[in-house]
Design a protein around this motif. Structure first.
Motif, PDB file in Angstrom:
ATOM      1  N   LYS A 131       0.825  -1.208   0.000  1.00  0.00           N
ATOM      2  CA  LYS A 131       0.000   0.000   0.000  1.00  0.00           C
ATOM      3  C   LYS A 131       0.860   1.258   0.000  1.00  0.00           C
ATOM      4  CE  LYS A 131      -4.252   1.571   2.258  1.00  0.00           C
ATOM      5  NZ  LYS A 131      -5.273   1.173   3.253  1.00  0.00           N
ATOM      6  N   LEU A 132       0.411   2.231  -0.802  1.00  0.00           N
ATOM      7  CA  LEU A 132       0.997   3.571  -0.800  1.00  0.00           C
ATOM      8  C   LEU A 132       0.082   4.508  -0.035  1.00  0.00           C
ATOM      9  CD1 LEU A 132       2.883   5.883  -1.905  1.00  0.00           C
ATOM     10  CD2 LEU A 132       1.314   6.010  -3.862  1.00  0.00           C
ATOM     11  N   VAL A 133       0.659   5.288   0.887  1.00  0.00           N
ATOM     12  CA  VAL A 133      -0.091   6.312   1.620  1.00  0.00           C
ATOM     13  C   VAL A 133       0.608   7.642   1.410  1.00  0.00           C
ATOM     14  CG1 VAL A 133      -0.806   7.152   3.882  1.00  0.00           C
ATOM     15  CG2 VAL A 133      -1.024   4.736   3.341  1.00  0.00           C
ATOM     16  N   VAL A 134      -0.138   8.613   0.911  1.00  0.00           N
ATOM     17  CA  VAL A 134       0.392   9.938   0.612  1.00  0.00           C
ATOM     18  C   VAL A 134      -0.336  10.978   1.451  1.00  0.00           C
ATOM     19  CG1 VAL A 134       0.593  11.733  -1.161  1.00  0.00           C
ATOM     20  CG2 VAL A 134       1.017   9.341  -1.761  1.00  0.00           C
ATOM     21  N   LEU A 135       0.415  11.840   2.104  1.00  0.00           N
ATOM     22  CA  LEU A 135      -0.140  12.973   2.837  1.00  0.00           C
ATOM     23  C   LEU A 135       0.264  14.229   2.083  1.00  0.00           C
ATOM     24  CD1 LEU A 135      -1.610  13.784   5.522  1.00  0.00           C
ATOM     25  CD2 LEU A 135       0.656  13.942   6.567  1.00  0.00           C
ATOM     26  N   GLU A 136      -0.724  15.041   1.695  1.00  0.00           N
ATOM     27  CA  GLU A 136      -0.392  16.220   0.899  1.00  0.00           C
ATOM     28  C   GLU A 136      -1.373  17.356   1.165  1.00  0.00           C
ATOM     29  OE1 GLU A 136       1.617  18.424  -0.390  1.00  0.00           O
ATOM     30  OE2 GLU A 136       2.546  16.726  -1.440  1.00  0.00           O
ATOM     31  N   PHE A 137      -0.870  18.579   1.051  1.00  0.00           N
ATOM     32  CA  PHE A 137      -1.727  19.751   1.200  1.00  0.00           C
ATOM     33  C   PHE A 137      -2.772  19.784   0.087  1.00  0.00           C
ATOM     34  CE2 PHE A 137       2.170  21.434   3.314  1.00  0.00           C
ATOM     35  CZ  PHE A 137       1.593  21.669   4.554  1.00  0.00           C
ATOM     36  N   SER A 138      -3.930  20.393   0.399  1.00  0.00           N
ATOM     37  CA  SER A 138      -4.977  20.583  -0.595  1.00  0.00           C
ATOM     38  C   SER A 138      -5.637  21.935  -0.352  1.00  0.00           C
ATOM     39  CB  SER A 138      -6.006  19.447  -0.522  1.00  0.00           C
ATOM     40  OG  SER A 138      -6.551  19.335   0.777  1.00  0.00           O
ATOM     41  N   ARG A 139      -6.586  22.257  -1.199  1.00  0.00           N
ATOM     42  CA  ARG A 139      -7.239  23.563  -1.125  1.00  0.00           C
ATOM     43  C   ARG A 139      -8.635  23.421  -0.517  1.00  0.00           C
ATOM     44  NH1 ARG A 139      -4.683  22.816  -5.857  1.00  0.00           N
ATOM     45  NH2 ARG A 139      -6.562  22.281  -7.046  1.00  0.00           N
ATOM     46  N   PRO A 140      -8.950  24.172   0.516  1.00  0.00           N
ATOM     47  CA  PRO A 140     -10.284  24.074   1.141  1.00  0.00           C
ATOM     48  C   PRO A 140     -11.373  24.536   0.181  1.00  0.00           C
ATOM     49  CG  PRO A 140      -9.074  25.936   2.038  1.00  0.00           C
ATOM     50  CD  PRO A 140      -8.109  25.183   1.179  1.00  0.00           C
ATOM     51  N   ASN A 141     -12.575  23.965   0.353  1.00  0.00           N
ATOM     52  CA  ASN A 141     -13.688  24.268  -0.544  1.00  0.00           C
ATOM     53  C   ASN A 141     -14.659  25.309  -0.003  1.00  0.00           C
ATOM     54  OD1 ASN A 141     -12.883  22.432  -2.558  1.00  0.00           O
ATOM     55  ND2 ASN A 141     -13.805  20.724  -1.449  1.00  0.00           N
ATOM     56  N   LYS A 142     -14.809  25.376   1.315  1.00  0.00           N
ATOM     57  CA  LYS A 142     -15.799  26.291   1.888  1.00  0.00           C
ATOM     58  C   LYS A 142     -15.345  27.733   1.686  1.00  0.00           C
ATOM     59  CE  LYS A 142     -17.537  23.014   5.292  1.00  0.00           C
ATOM     60  NZ  LYS A 142     -17.791  22.732   6.722  1.00  0.00           N
ATOM     61  N   PRO A 143     -16.214  28.581   1.088  1.00  0.00           N
ATOM     62  CA  PRO A 143     -15.822  29.931   0.646  1.00  0.00           C
ATOM     63  C   PRO A 143     -15.169  30.800   1.719  1.00  0.00           C
ATOM     64  CG  PRO A 143     -17.973  29.359  -0.232  1.00  0.00           C
ATOM     65  CD  PRO A 143     -17.597  28.257   0.714  1.00  0.00           C
ATOM     66  N   VAL A 144     -15.761  30.883   2.907  1.00  0.00           N
ATOM     67  CA  VAL A 144     -15.221  31.771   3.943  1.00  0.00           C
ATOM     68  C   VAL A 144     -13.839  31.303   4.386  1.00  0.00           C
ATOM     69  CG1 VAL A 144     -15.516  32.683   6.268  1.00  0.00           C
ATOM     70  CG2 VAL A 144     -17.499  32.476   4.745  1.00  0.00           C
ATOM     71  N   PHE A 145     -13.739  30.027   4.696  1.00  0.00           N
ATOM     72  CA  PHE A 145     -12.453  29.500   5.145  1.00  0.00           C
ATOM     73  C   PHE A 145     -11.428  29.553   4.018  1.00  0.00           C
ATOM     74  CE2 PHE A 145      -9.482  25.960   6.024  1.00  0.00           C
ATOM     75  CZ  PHE A 145      -8.967  26.441   7.220  1.00  0.00           C
ATOM     76  N   LYS A 146     -11.881  29.344   2.782  1.00  0.00           N
ATOM     77  CA  LYS A 146     -10.989  29.393   1.631  1.00  0.00           C
ATOM     78  C   LYS A 146     -10.349  30.772   1.487  1.00  0.00           C
ATOM     79  CE  LYS A 146     -10.911  28.401  -3.335  1.00  0.00           C
ATOM     80  NZ  LYS A 146     -11.725  27.930  -4.489  1.00  0.00           N
ATOM     81  N   THR A 147     -11.137  31.819   1.736  1.00  0.00           N
ATOM     82  CA  THR A 147     -10.621  33.193   1.647  1.00  0.00           C
ATOM     83  C   THR A 147      -9.541  33.440   2.697  1.00  0.00           C
ATOM     84  OG1 THR A 147     -12.727  34.012   0.803  1.00  0.00           O
ATOM     85  CG2 THR A 147     -11.239  35.628   1.776  1.00  0.00           C
ATOM     86  N   VAL A 148      -9.827  33.038   3.928  1.00  0.00           N
ATOM     87  CA  VAL A 148      -8.855  33.206   5.020  1.00  0.00           C
ATOM     88  C   VAL A 148      -7.584  32.413   4.723  1.00  0.00           C
ATOM     89  CG1 VAL A 148      -8.417  32.800   7.473  1.00  0.00           C
ATOM     90  CG2 VAL A 148     -10.650  33.648   6.729  1.00  0.00           C
ATOM     91  N   TYR A 149      -7.780  31.194   4.252  1.00  0.00           N
ATOM     92  CA  TYR A 149      -6.660  30.308   3.945  1.00  0.00           C
ATOM     93  C   TYR A 149      -5.767  30.898   2.848  1.00  0.00           C
ATOM     94  CZ  TYR A 149      -4.274  26.065   2.341  1.00  0.00           C
ATOM     95  OH  TYR A 149      -3.326  25.152   1.969  1.00  0.00           O
ATOM     96  N   ASN A 150      -6.396  31.444   1.804  1.00  0.00           N
ATOM     97  CA  ASN A 150      -5.624  32.023   0.704  1.00  0.00           C
ATOM     98  C   ASN A 150      -4.813  33.235   1.149  1.00  0.00           C
ATOM     99  OD1 ASN A 150      -6.379  30.159  -1.224  1.00  0.00           O
ATOM    100  ND2 ASN A 150      -8.155  31.327  -1.908  1.00  0.00           N
ATOM    101  N   ILE A 151      -5.393  34.045   2.038  1.00  0.00           N
ATOM    102  CA  ILE A 151      -4.649  35.180   2.589  1.00  0.00           C
ATOM    103  C   ILE A 151      -3.432  34.681   3.369  1.00  0.00           C
ATOM    104  CG2 ILE A 151      -4.738  37.071   4.275  1.00  0.00           C
ATOM    105  CD1 ILE A 151      -7.685  37.460   3.466  1.00  0.00           C
TER     106      ILE A 151
END
Length: 262
Positions: free
Chosen positions: A177-197
């Motif tokens: 088995k391969l297990v990968v941990l990687e960053f991704s982009r949040p989908n919820k608009p409010v949190f996505k805005t804060v995250y992008n900042i």
């Protein structure tokens, strides 16, 4: 020139770049290829890498790593390969949680490996965890060598994503088995805005102030924004031969655990 991949991501005109993140590099003015730039970048921040990880993630990355490794417990792997092992954090945690016979970690950054080897030596684990210089896209082990393979925050740095995934599949044993941990982009608009900042402004600024390397943390954001995530990434895994693929978003979607079987 930029083209669009079948997954809807922008793809660099670089001849080796099939997916957008393949062509994202740390140093825009460098003539070195991506993997050489990545090695140089990590060599430059190796001494501050662990501190910056804990600081920028408020320590939550430790919980992410545990969840990822725990997926391998039912498999009881004895031979584990940790790709893009860096300073060995994931390998050390895998030893504590899985107790395999041997963990081999490979990385292209000698600076990161030097820090990792020192940590492992202090823990008395040098006989159980072996860190060595190695390229994820040309893994120097025979076919069917490992029961499990892990990658924590490393697949974004592959110069050729499909080649790296194919190489890991090659050295996995059938049923492995391969297990990968990687960053991704949040989908919820409010949190996505804060995250992008945070990722566009704060993280590069903190990186410049504390790690003396703004480029590394700007690259972190740039490569994250273009990485083929969630269903797209599992489709790529399936395309190179993995089965039973899945992904699990963590912490409102800012990280994902991916897995697949040979």
């Amino acid at each position: 020139m930029i083209t669009i991949s079948s997954f809807g991501n922008y793809v660099s005109s670089h001849p080796m770049a099939k997916f957008a993140h393949d062509g994202v590099v740390p140093y825009q003015n460098s003539e070195l290829e991506k993997k050489q730039q990545v090695a140089e970048m990590f060599n430059n921040i190796a001494g501050r890498y662990d501190f910056m990880n804990r600081f920028l993630s408020a320590g939550i990355d430790v919980k992410w790593r545990k969840k990822a490794i725990n997926l391998l417990k039912p498999l009881r792997p004895q031979q584990v390969l940790d790709v893009a092992t860096g300073t060995g954090d994931f390998a050390i945690m895998a030893h504590k949680l899985l107790h395999p016979e041997k963990i081999t970690g490979i990385d292209i950054s000698e600076g990161m490996l030097a820090v990792g080897k020192e940590k492992i030596k202090k823990l008395g684990l040098s006989q159980l965890i072996d860190l060595q210089k190695g390229d994820s896209e040309t893994i120097h082990f025979p076919d069917n060598s490992f029961d499990a393979i892990t990658v924590a925050f490393g697949v974004r740095n592959f110069q050729n994503l499909e080649k790296g995934l194919s190489e890991m599949l090659r050295v996995l044993k059938p049923g492995g088995k391969l297990v990968v941990l990687e960053f991704s982009r949040p989908n919820k608009p409010v949190f996505k805005t804060v995250y992008n900042i945070y990722m566009n402004i704060l993280a590069p600024g903190i990186g410049k102030m504390l790690a003396k390397n703004r480029e590394a943390y700007q690259y972190l954001n740039d490569s994250m924004q273009t990485f083929p995530e969630r269903d797209q990434f599992t489709q790529i895994m399936q395309g190179v031969g993995y089965t039973d693929t899945s992904f699990n978003p963590l912490t409102m979607g800012i990280c994902c655990i991916y897995s697949g079987t040979k």
